[in-house]
Design an enzyme around this catalytic site. Structure first.
Site, mmCIF file in Angstrom:
data_model
loop_
_atom_site.group_PDB
_atom_site.id
_atom_site.type_symbol
_atom_site.label_atom_id
_atom_site.label_comp_id
_atom_site.label_asym_id
_atom_site.label_seq_id
_atom_site.Cartn_x
_atom_site.Cartn_y
_atom_site.Cartn_z
ATOM 1 N N ASP C 17 0.850 -1.193 0.000
ATOM 2 C CA ASP C 17 0.000 0.000 0.000
ATOM 3 C C ASP C 17 0.886 1.243 0.000
ATOM 4 O O ASP C 17 2.105 1.155 -0.195
ATOM 5 C CB ASP C 17 -0.976 -0.025 1.184
ATOM 6 N N HIS C 18 0.265 2.397 0.197
ATOM 7 C CA HIS C 18 0.951 3.677 0.123
ATOM 8 C C HIS C 18 2.117 3.804 1.102
ATOM 9 O O HIS C 18 2.995 4.622 0.935
ATOM 10 C CB HIS C 18 -0.052 4.792 0.394
#
Lengths: 144, 144, 144, 144
Positions: C17-18
């Site tokens: 993810d980010h």
């Protein structure tokens, strides 16, 4: 448990497996979308947490799959943000098709702060998050 | 163009759409896995670039899908790292099933450096990357 | 519980993810890959079930996430096919990084037969599947 | 080229890579969602094609990535269904953030009929599809 947060999803080709059934991993994507949308609705975009060095990772996930959902069908997710359980923020979500329960999920999140000396669990929440969580527990006002 | 980098993949339920055909977006995942594996094989794990503030984003992607690939089938990706074209690093990949060409992809990457003042395109590559790119262009030694 | 089935995975950009952390939904993909590989290893490619009108859908899934896994890290999945529990086929999987337990998953499958009159749960398994399940419970012979 | 079909998307954690940038494969998912939504809007749910043994596979895909899109940002996809080019149905899509062009995609589809004797390309379209394609080329009436 009243006033759920609702997310409406169409089951697309990319959501299904070889049998035209919604793949069991796709439910996780929909769950995350539902949480982020709900947070955003009470004025707390998830990115406002992350830009302050906070994250809300999932620490436990359980899904019970009752009936197969098929390509082209429409799902409603009803998500309930429950009161904190110690450090855990539990969410319960129902997956419904035409009012019928297809699957049910329980997800536990925690709040962490990522800093120079690594990350730590936050026992006390920032004021804006506390307020957002309370609002989330009430659900959207205009829906029943 | 000799000595391709090879990646062997089984087509799993999660890779297919409702018709049991490998979904056209799945090819992108396999392409990235092939590039990362090839870089790692010549001694340059992608994470060693990112931990030095560099990234190699895709700036152009083109895929021609010729024949449908089905659930349960086995694919070989043959990837060729081509000589730089200006600032672009082109890769060409063939998707083969039992020796038959199923799809063909062309991907262009660039190298960027992410710093305090934003990010910028790198015209000159660090020595270890230059060496890795040359090695990649030669392909794996032991394979024909 | 001895003799697990092992799957080795590299954590790629698309898995994270980010925050550079392996996204919690990615674990589901790895779990399915592990099961399909294990079945294939004891001589039962999943596609041989589906081409005979059978499917093994997941009916329950539970994952406990203990530590964050990061981009570029290497995971070993150790999967154990447990003896049937009524109609359910339980699998237990450990996610390990350098020998450390990062996450743990319990997945229950059932066997269904899809026919003209809809689908039904199978209480009795075909001979080749029964044999495969017994072999799976023993784990791979050559590993400890 | 007037009257595009619009799809509004929020960039979620699962859409990004380790650098917080929207992963280049995520664009493919958004493109498919845009096409299915547009078809559905002119009265042709994709599932009504598939239930009649038809599919519209992608045969060519090209994406130019101009600027990085980040976690938490909002995208608008403007999709244009162009007149058929021989057997090909071309779609052009712009990815915009705050009015700025971030990426551009060209996707070619064909129509196939899957039957007992395999599948074949359809040169002549069923009446409802022809009408839908014409309506798609006009774009939604109420938007400019």
């Amino acid at each position: 448990m009243k006033n759920p947060w609702r997310l409406y999803k169409n089951v697309l080709p990319q959501h299904t497996d070889h049998a035209g059934v919604m793949w069991h991993g796709t439910y996780i994507s929909f769950l995350e979308e539902a949480r982020v949308e709900a947070l955003s609705n009470v004025g707390l975009p998830y990115v406002s947490l992350t830009s302050n060095g906070m994250e809300m990772p999932v620490v436990n996930l359980q899904i019970r799959y009752m009936k197969a959902v098929f390509h082209g069908e429409k799902l409603v997710l009803k998500s309930y943000c429950l009161p904190p359980n110690g450090l855990r923020l539990p969410w319960k979500t129902l997956f419904l098709r035409d009012g019928e329960l297809m699957a049910q999920a329980n997800v536990d999140l925690v709040l962490i702060k990522v800093g120079r000396s690594g990350k730590k669990l936050l026992r006390k929440f920032p004021a804006d998050l506390s307020k957002a969580l309370l609002d989330l527990q009430k659900g959207p006002l205009e829906k029943s």
